[in-house]
Design a protein around this motif. Structure first.
Motif, PDB file in Angstrom:
ATOM      1  N   PHE A 152      58.527  13.801  59.039  1.00 26.78           N
ATOM      2  CA  PHE A 152      58.518  13.660  57.560  1.00 26.78           C
ATOM      3  C   PHE A 152      57.600  12.624  56.440  1.00 26.78           C
ATOM      4  CE2 PHE A 152      61.361  11.537  54.069  1.00 26.78           C
ATOM      5  CZ  PHE A 152      61.877  11.732  53.763  1.00 26.78           C
ATOM      6  N   THR A 165      60.968  12.468  63.440  1.00 26.37           N
ATOM      7  CA  THR A 165      61.572  12.827  63.303  1.00 26.37           C
ATOM      8  C   THR A 165      62.352  13.606  64.743  1.00 26.37           C
ATOM      9  OG1 THR A 165      60.745  14.621  62.993  1.00 26.37           O
ATOM     10  CG2 THR A 165      61.089  13.784  61.054  1.00 26.37           C
ATOM     11  N   THR A 237      64.540  16.921  58.480  1.00 24.14           N
ATOM     12  CA  THR A 237      63.579  15.628  58.328  1.00 24.14           C
ATOM     13  C   THR A 237      63.984  14.741  57.896  1.00 24.14           C
ATOM     14  OG1 THR A 237      61.746  17.076  56.497  1.00 24.14           O
ATOM     15  CG2 THR A 237      62.078  17.324  58.605  1.00 24.14           C
ATOM     16  N   ALA A 241      64.476  10.401  60.575  1.00 19.75           N
ATOM     17  CA  ALA A 241      64.084  10.332  60.237  1.00 19.75           C
ATOM     18  C   ALA A 241      64.384   8.682  59.525  1.00 19.75           C
ATOM     19  CB  ALA A 241      62.975  10.007  59.006  1.00 19.75           C
TER      20      ALA A 241
END
Length: 258
Positions: A152, A165, A237, A241
């Motif tokens: 990400f 991710t 994503t 994250a």
């Protein structure tokens, strides 16, 4: 310790932390009393779906009443909707990375201020499937970007910060095991591709703009499938994250409509 982490030293210097888009704050609300026993958070795009999910959980948990009058905790804001059913929070996040990112920043701070422990967060909703049967549920093992990479990219000031991710693979296996009790929905584990756009970004031919041929679209989708992608959406994503950085056991389950 199982606590939800925040990685922002500036928060300790603030007299009050206002969770603006959730209509909550550390001075105006007793967050530990309101949310300290939360163990599960389910997030999804639509406010109406998340209200229906909270009502479903109310019934499944055998809570008092029929759940029809479940209250929107964020009613003072028109950005997100939040409902509670026992130890389960149900929250909408809108569409796309910017919308889910704002919600997650404030949700994570909420869980931190409430001193919640061992929280599991699951993103539910719909997506576009890739090479799978309609009606399937995809449990994400890794969220990937439009180049099929597990990352990400976030622009912070004028720097591009790249974050992992990876999602909780143990949780993915647990959810897959649970799915065997519901034979009506074929379930599989695979990569989820996150795009910044619903139309061109996902290879659709029916947007206001389209700069590629149907042949080029199909060639791209074949490469995505070969890279392990089984569904496409617009939030995974950022979700992966933020959850990973802040100590949340996270997973994404998406229902393939078409």
């Amino acid at each position: 310790t199982g606590l939800v982490l925040v990685k922002n030293p500036h928060l300790d210097l603030m007299e009050e932390d206002i969770l603006y888009h959730l209509d909550l704050g550390t001075k105006t609300h007793n967050l530990p009393a309101m949310f300290g026993d939360i163990k599960f958070v389910c997030v999804g795009g639509s406010p109406n779906r998340m209200r229906a999910f909270a009502q479903f959980m109310h019934q499944e948990l055998g809570l008092a009443g029929d759940g029809e009058d479940v209250a929107d905790i964020c009613a003072g804001s028109d950005r997100y909707a939040m409902y509670r059913a026992g130890p389960v929070l149900s929250i909408s996040h809108g569409m796309g990375i910017p919308s889910i990112s704002i919600m997650l920043h404030e949700l994570i701070k909420l869980l931190h201020h409430a001193k919640c422990r061992d929280v599991t967060i699951i993103r539910i909703g719909t997506s576009g499937g890739l090479g799978i049967e309609a009606g399937s549920v995809v449990i994400t093992d890794t969220a990937v970007d439009s180049s099929f990479q597990p990352r990400f990219e976030q622009v912070v000031l004028d720097d591009v910060v790249v974050r992992s991710t990876e999602l909780d693979k143990g949780l993915a296996e647990e959810l897959l095991a649970c799915s065997r009790e519901i034979p009506d929905f074929p379930t599989l584990i695979g990569h989820t591709m996150c795009t910044y756009d619903f139309y061109e970004g996902q290879g659709r031919l029916d947007g206001a703009l389209c700069s590629f041929s149907s042949e080029k679209k199909l060639e791209y989708l074949r490469r995505a499938y070969d890279a392990g992608v089984r569904n496409i959406e617009m939030e995974s994503t950022a979700f992966a994250a933020l959850c990973g950085l802040c100590g949340l056991k996270g997973e994404s389950c998406r229902f393939h409509l078409l």
